[in-house]
Write an enzyme that holds these catalytic residues in place. Structure first.
Site, mmCIF file in Angstrom:
data_model
loop_
_atom_site.group_PDB
_atom_site.id
_atom_site.type_symbol
_atom_site.label_atom_id
_atom_site.label_comp_id
_atom_site.label_asym_id
_atom_site.label_seq_id
_atom_site.Cartn_x
_atom_site.Cartn_y
_atom_site.Cartn_z
ATOM 1 N N HIS A 239 0.830 -1.202 0.000
ATOM 2 C CA HIS A 239 0.000 0.000 0.000
ATOM 3 C C HIS A 239 0.871 1.261 0.000
ATOM 4 O O HIS A 239 0.670 2.180 -0.799
ATOM 5 C CB HIS A 239 -0.898 -0.041 1.236
ATOM 6 C CG HIS A 239 -1.850 1.104 1.377
ATOM 7 N ND1 HIS A 239 -3.185 0.995 1.116
ATOM 8 C CD2 HIS A 239 -1.660 2.388 1.780
ATOM 9 C CE1 HIS A 239 -3.784 2.148 1.342
ATOM 10 N NE2 HIS A 239 -2.876 3.022 1.757
ATOM 11 N N GLU A 240 1.869 1.316 0.899
ATOM 12 C CA GLU A 240 2.705 2.514 1.015
ATOM 13 C C GLU A 240 3.590 2.711 -0.220
ATOM 14 O O GLU A 240 3.823 3.846 -0.652
ATOM 15 C CB GLU A 240 3.558 2.434 2.279
ATOM 16 C CG GLU A 240 2.770 2.400 3.578
ATOM 17 C CD GLU A 240 1.803 3.550 3.727
ATOM 18 O OE1 GLU A 240 2.020 4.621 3.118
ATOM 19 O OE2 GLU A 240 0.790 3.379 4.433
ATOM 20 N N HIS A 243 1.615 4.351 -2.829
ATOM 21 C CA HIS A 243 1.616 5.804 -2.659
ATOM 22 C C HIS A 243 2.904 6.417 -3.200
ATOM 23 O O HIS A 243 2.884 7.418 -3.922
ATOM 24 C CB HIS A 243 1.482 6.167 -1.184
ATOM 25 C CG HIS A 243 0.094 6.076 -0.654
ATOM 26 N ND1 HIS A 243 -1.010 6.483 -1.356
ATOM 27 C CD2 HIS A 243 -0.380 5.630 0.551
ATOM 28 C CE1 HIS A 243 -2.099 6.293 -0.620
ATOM 29 N NE2 HIS A 243 -1.735 5.771 0.537
#
Length: 688
Positions: A239-240, A243
């Site tokens: 997820h990170e 980003h």
């Protein structure tokens, strides 16, 4: 035109199962949204070139040994990279095999440092001495990494709940961000103690030549094995990194909606992710919008159902890598320096140590390409040496952590060397060393077998100044069949052991009638042992429901026996012979044996100390005459903390508990007290 998002995207844990939420994603610099990012060109992922990203992990730990606590092992980091590749490459049969596409993005642990030296791609930073000070709006504040971890807020942002991550990165230093992707692994974020709350955060989009770049996340959501939370599948990392590669949440900004009039400028600005607001469940019956894609890595759904990057998300990430991070595609970070090379990547000893037998933790690594087999590890401190042959095979880039026993009678430098069966091209990394620091002290052993709700338990050991000497806890839930053992060296003084339960019912699993007496505790127990002598324990049901905190105070006294050179607790002819053998020794770095007065030499003054104490022992208490006046009328012992348990032991004249081991008492006057059912039934004065 390059647009930099100024805010951070945060991931929160809302439940025990690390269900994530993110916030602050609407705070952006003042450009209209249409200028932020043009849609990337369409890419044929069937024929697209694989982009390999060299990753360096910065582990900012709290001083633990490798593999313990926040100083997670090499193997845990390797499991993180493996899981990333399963997610981004959609590997069949893994947790990354879902509805999405193969993004043709891979990750490798860097095998070549910026200085063109072999590396594992894992850098360890001891964060225990990181201290940040600031004055904001007239308020002075000091925060430490040891106590507070990091904050997701920037510098000068009011009251901080940790050291600013941006400051930490600059202080510790990153690797060249145009050639390496820097990941930062930390102990806690915004005061969550590694538990619920923010799990990780990242700038959206990468910023070359800027140490601010690179996701920050908790140690216990990194990887799929090791010191991780129950059920962690490494989806926080995916997820990170999404980003960092310029992906927004699937619901975009401000919580999202179920309709979009322009998919290129609204929501997450990716047209093949359906319009949605944030989702918290894998069950489609609870989806926020009819067409919500619950499997998407960039939503908030539980880790168990996230397995999807869409074609549009893949194109957007690849566009970011080709246009803003093109240095990754040209980096040699994933290319080993030589084909055949093994060595020691890290070495650690727990210091200071009060035992002469101790463990040496060594991580060996294959820095090359070709397979390495059957290493031999040799440990030496100049006076003793041991070698161990290992049946170990390491493929290219693989590491293995080995714990080897060693012993030393005094502080010394422990040298290690590893030799593989294969002839290596690069040998300068085959040696390493670490300092063993011996300090005379006592060993406190903490044994804890929790109840079912083991995740609610934490403990601390505080010294007389209120400083934390050791701590533990946050055990995996349902660890009722496990016993957790920690050892701490104590070097004199008084301490408070505190056991905390966040639910307020101690180590009780069920108190069915809520009467304070536990009905089910699954054989939970707590035992504190000082030098093999039990000084405190709770094992009975009536003691388990102790509420939110259980405190136990005790004192540790270290015996200093003048003239006992060989440490056998008696000054004898053996000590005289050692002195005569070493008379004339002058310290040239290593201490002289028999140097009792610490002047760097062993001479006649030291010998006189042995002769003056010849025949004495380091223990032995003399009972005063039987007609000694009652202690309770003569000595200030009314402050003795009464206990519900029956025990006999020594207190000093201030009423502090010393223990019940006579042989470890200093010279002086002590009170031997017998407690029964919480009352003092007898007491006598002893003098050493």
């Amino acid at each position: 035109m390059r647009f930099l998002i100024a805010t951070l995207f945060f991931c929160f844990s809302a439940t025990l199962l690390a269900q994530e939420q993110c916030g602050s994603d609407a705070l952006m610099m003042g450009m209209p949204r249409s200028q932020r990012m043009m849609p990337p060109p369409e890419i044929d992922l069937d024929t697209a070139e694989v982009i390999v990203v060299p990753v360096v992990f910065h582990i900012v730990h709290k001083g633990e040994a490798i593999g313990e606590g926040t100083n997670i092992s090499d193997e845990q980091i390797q499991s993180c990279v493996t899981a990333l590749n399963e997610d981004f490459r959609k590997i069949e049969g893994t947790n990354g095999d879902g509805l999405g596409v193969d993004t043709k993005i891979e990750f490798c642990l860097a095998s070549r440092s910026p200085d063109n030296l072999p590396t594992t791609g894992i850098v360890r930073h001891d964060g225990s001495d990181l201290v940040y000070e600031q004055t904001f709006s007239g308020q002075y504040q000091v925060v430490t990494y040891m106590e507070d971890g990091v904050t997701s807020s920037g510098q000068f942002s009011g009251t901080l709940q940790g050291i600013p991550a941006t400051w930490m990165k600059q202080e510790l230093g990153c690797w060249d961000t145009e050639k390496y992707f820097n990941m930062w692994i930390v102990s806690e974020i915004d005061g969550n103690n590694g538990g619920g709350g923010i799990q990780g955060f990242s700038y959206v989009g990468h910023t070359p030549s800027n140490c601010f770049a690179g996701p920050v996340q908790l140690y216990n959501v990194t990887g799929t094995t090791g010191n991780i939370k129950t059920g962690n599948l490494n989806k926080t990392t995916s997820h990170e990194i999404g980003h960092a590669f310029n992906l927004y949440h699937t619901f975009g900004f401000g919580g999202g909606t179920c309709t979009e009039t322009n998919c290129e400028t609204q929501g997450d600005q990716v047209c093949d992710t359906p319009p949605t607001s944030a989702n918290q469940s894998c069950n489609p019956n609870f989806a926020s919008c009819p067409d919500a894609q619950l499997e998407n890595y960039m939503d908030y759904t539980p880790q168990s159902c996230r397995n999807t990057f869409t074609q549009g998300q893949a194109e957007r990430m690849r566009e970011e890598l080709w246009t803003q991070l093109n240095g990754f595609t040209q980096s040699l970070g994933c290319v080993p320096v030589v084909d055949v090379d093994g060595g020691i990547s890290s070495m650690a000893i727990s210091n200071p140590n009060c035992e002469t037998a101790f463990d040496v933790t060594i991580s060996i690594a294959n820095f090359g390409i070709q397979e390495l087999t059957n290493p031999t590890i040799t440990l030496s401190n100049g006076s003793s040496q041991t070698s161990v042959d290992l049946d170990v095979t390491l493929t290219g880039g693989e590491t293995a952590t080995i714990i080897l026993p060693f012993s030393a009678l005094a502080s010394s430098t422990i040298e290690a060397e590893v030799i593989f069966e294969q002839a290596e091209s690069f040998v300068s990394n085959n040696q390493s060393e670490a300092e063993f620091v011996y300090v005379e002290g006592n060993v406190l052993t903490i044994e804890l077998s929790p109840d079912v709700w083991s995740n609610e338990l934490d403990w601390e050991l505080l010294d007389e100044q209120g400083e934390i000497v050791a701590s533990g806890g946050d055990y995996p839930v349902f660890s009722q069949d496990s016993t957790f053992v920690d050892e701490v060296c104590l070097f004199g003084g008084c301490y408070t052991f505190s056991l905390y339960d966040s639910n307020g019912d101690g180590m009780c699993s069920f108190d069915l009638d809520d009467d304070g007496s536990c009905d089910a505790f699954y054989d939970a127990f707590l035992r504190l042992t000082l030098n093999s002598e039990v000084i405190f324990e709770i094992v009975d049901a009536q003691d388990m429901d102790f509420g939110s905190v259980l405190n136990f105070d005790f004192c540790d006294e270290v015996v200093d026996c003048v003239g006992d050179v060989n440490g056998d607790n008696i000054v004898s002819v053996d000590d005289i012979l050692i002195m005569l053998t070493n008379i004339g020794c002058v310290s040239l770095g290593a201490p002289c044996e028999g140097d009792l007065n610490g002047d760097g030499t062993t001479d006649v003054n030291d010998l006189n100390e042995v002769l003056a104490h010849y025949g004495s022992t380091c223990s032995g208490l003399v009972l005063l005459e039987e007609n000694t006046p009652p202690v309770l009328e003569q000595m200030p012992v009314m402050s003795i903390a009464k206990s519900s348990q029956n025990r006999m032991g020594f207190y000093d004249l201030s009423g502090r508990w010393i223990g019940n081991d006579r042989e470890r008492l200093r010279q002086g006057i002590y009170i031997l007290v017998e407690l029964k059912d919480g009352d003092i039934v007898q007491s006598k004065v002893f003098i050493q």
